[in-house]
Design a protein around this motif. Sequence first.
Motif, mmCIF file in Angstrom:
data_model
loop_
_atom_site.group_PDB
_atom_site.id
_atom_site.type_symbol
_atom_site.label_atom_id
_atom_site.label_comp_id
_atom_site.label_asym_id
_atom_site.label_seq_id
_atom_site.Cartn_x
_atom_site.Cartn_y
_atom_site.Cartn_z
ATOM 1 N N LEU A 138 -5.017 4.824 0.598
ATOM 2 C CA LEU A 138 -4.086 3.692 0.648
ATOM 3 C C LEU A 138 -3.025 3.913 1.722
ATOM 4 O O LEU A 138 -2.672 2.992 2.459
ATOM 5 C CB LEU A 138 -3.415 3.486 -0.715
ATOM 6 C CG LEU A 138 -4.286 2.950 -1.833
ATOM 7 C CD1 LEU A 138 -3.489 2.912 -3.137
ATOM 8 C CD2 LEU A 138 -4.811 1.574 -1.493
ATOM 9 N N LEU A 139 -2.509 5.128 1.812
ATOM 10 C CA LEU A 139 -1.511 5.440 2.835
ATOM 11 C C LEU A 139 -2.098 5.274 4.228
ATOM 12 O O LEU A 139 -1.467 4.693 5.117
ATOM 13 C CB LEU A 139 -0.984 6.859 2.646
ATOM 14 C CG LEU A 139 0.012 7.315 3.717
ATOM 15 C CD1 LEU A 139 1.261 6.460 3.675
ATOM 16 C CD2 LEU A 139 0.359 8.763 3.535
ATOM 17 N N VAL A 140 -3.302 5.754 4.436
ATOM 18 C CA VAL A 140 -3.956 5.637 5.739
ATOM 19 C C VAL A 140 -4.152 4.160 6.089
ATOM 20 O O VAL A 140 -3.898 3.747 7.222
ATOM 21 C CB VAL A 140 -5.294 6.400 5.748
ATOM 22 C CG1 VAL A 140 -6.093 6.075 6.994
ATOM 23 C CG2 VAL A 140 -5.039 7.892 5.631
ATOM 24 N N LEU A 141 -4.565 3.345 5.140
ATOM 25 C CA LEU A 141 -4.735 1.912 5.397
ATOM 26 C C LEU A 141 -3.414 1.243 5.749
ATOM 27 O O LEU A 141 -3.361 0.385 6.644
ATOM 28 C CB LEU A 141 -5.358 1.224 4.177
ATOM 29 C CG LEU A 141 -6.825 1.537 3.921
ATOM 30 C CD1 LEU A 141 -7.277 0.912 2.604
ATOM 31 C CD2 LEU A 141 -7.685 1.054 5.069
ATOM 32 N N LEU B 75 0.820 -1.211 0.000
ATOM 33 C CA LEU B 75 0.000 0.000 0.000
ATOM 34 C C LEU B 75 0.854 1.262 0.000
ATOM 35 O O LEU B 75 0.535 2.240 -0.690
ATOM 36 C CB LEU B 75 -0.940 0.000 1.207
ATOM 37 C CG LEU B 75 -2.067 -1.021 1.157
ATOM 38 C CD1 LEU B 75 -2.817 -1.044 2.476
ATOM 39 C CD2 LEU B 75 -3.007 -0.736 0.011
ATOM 40 N N ILE B 76 1.955 1.252 0.744
ATOM 41 C CA ILE B 76 2.839 2.423 0.767
ATOM 42 C C ILE B 76 3.481 2.627 -0.597
ATOM 43 O O ILE B 76 3.564 3.754 -1.095
ATOM 44 C CB ILE B 76 3.896 2.279 1.876
ATOM 45 C CG1 ILE B 76 3.225 2.414 3.248
ATOM 46 C CG2 ILE B 76 5.002 3.323 1.721
ATOM 47 C CD1 ILE B 76 4.117 2.091 4.417
ATOM 48 N N ILE B 77 3.920 1.542 -1.234
ATOM 49 C CA ILE B 77 4.496 1.653 -2.577
ATOM 50 C C ILE B 77 3.455 2.175 -3.560
ATOM 51 O O ILE B 77 3.735 3.035 -4.389
ATOM 52 C CB ILE B 77 5.070 0.297 -3.037
ATOM 53 C CG1 ILE B 77 6.319 -0.035 -2.219
ATOM 54 C CG2 ILE B 77 5.401 0.315 -4.527
ATOM 55 C CD1 ILE B 77 6.843 -1.433 -2.438
ATOM 56 N N GLY B 78 2.221 1.671 -3.446
ATOM 57 C CA GLY B 78 1.152 2.167 -4.314
ATOM 58 C C GLY B 78 0.891 3.642 -4.090
ATOM 59 O O GLY B 78 0.666 4.393 -5.037
ATOM 60 N N LEU C 23 3.089 5.877 -2.954
ATOM 61 C CA LEU C 23 4.214 6.634 -3.499
ATOM 62 C C LEU C 23 4.133 6.720 -5.018
ATOM 63 O O LEU C 23 4.361 7.787 -5.598
ATOM 64 C CB LEU C 23 5.540 5.994 -3.067
ATOM 65 C CG LEU C 23 5.896 6.177 -1.602
ATOM 66 C CD1 LEU C 23 7.126 5.340 -1.260
ATOM 67 C CD2 LEU C 23 6.129 7.638 -1.275
ATOM 68 N N LEU C 24 3.817 5.612 -5.665
ATOM 69 C CA LEU C 24 3.671 5.631 -7.127
ATOM 70 C C LEU C 24 2.551 6.573 -7.540
ATOM 71 O O LEU C 24 2.694 7.359 -8.468
ATOM 72 C CB LEU C 24 3.406 4.226 -7.663
ATOM 73 C CG LEU C 24 4.592 3.283 -7.693
ATOM 74 C CD1 LEU C 24 4.139 1.886 -8.104
ATOM 75 C CD2 LEU C 24 5.677 3.789 -8.615
ATOM 76 N N GLY D 137 -5.599 11.428 -6.439
ATOM 77 C CA GLY D 137 -6.213 12.199 -5.362
ATOM 78 C C GLY D 137 -6.465 11.411 -4.103
ATOM 79 O O GLY D 137 -5.559 10.817 -3.535
ATOM 80 N N GLY D 138 -7.723 11.427 -3.653
ATOM 81 C CA GLY D 138 -8.090 10.855 -2.368
ATOM 82 C C GLY D 138 -7.830 9.361 -2.252
ATOM 83 O O GLY D 138 -7.539 8.870 -1.165
ATOM 84 N N LEU D 139 -7.920 8.622 -3.346
ATOM 85 C CA LEU D 139 -7.702 7.179 -3.293
ATOM 86 C C LEU D 139 -6.287 6.853 -2.835
ATOM 87 O O LEU D 139 -6.078 5.964 -2.016
ATOM 88 C CB LEU D 139 -7.967 6.564 -4.665
ATOM 89 C CG LEU D 139 -7.687 5.059 -4.771
ATOM 90 C CD1 LEU D 139 -8.631 4.295 -3.850
ATOM 91 C CD2 LEU D 139 -7.841 4.597 -6.200
#
Length: 50
Positions: A32-35, A12-15, A17-18, A26-28
């Motif tokens: 992912l970062l919050v999750l 999720l962090i890599i996603g 950052l990408l 945007g918000g999506l």
Amino acid sequence: MSNLLYLIAVILIIGWLLGFFVYSAGGLIHALLVLAIIAILVNIIRGRAV
């Protein structure tokens, strides 16, 4: 199970950052970062920190 949480968090962090540097989702991306952060915190709270 803790390894699975960390794997999901890293993905999720890599996603995030990408998405942050390459795309403009945007918000999506921030969701992912919050999750990912929640997954790491849950793992730490349960006492299974690396």
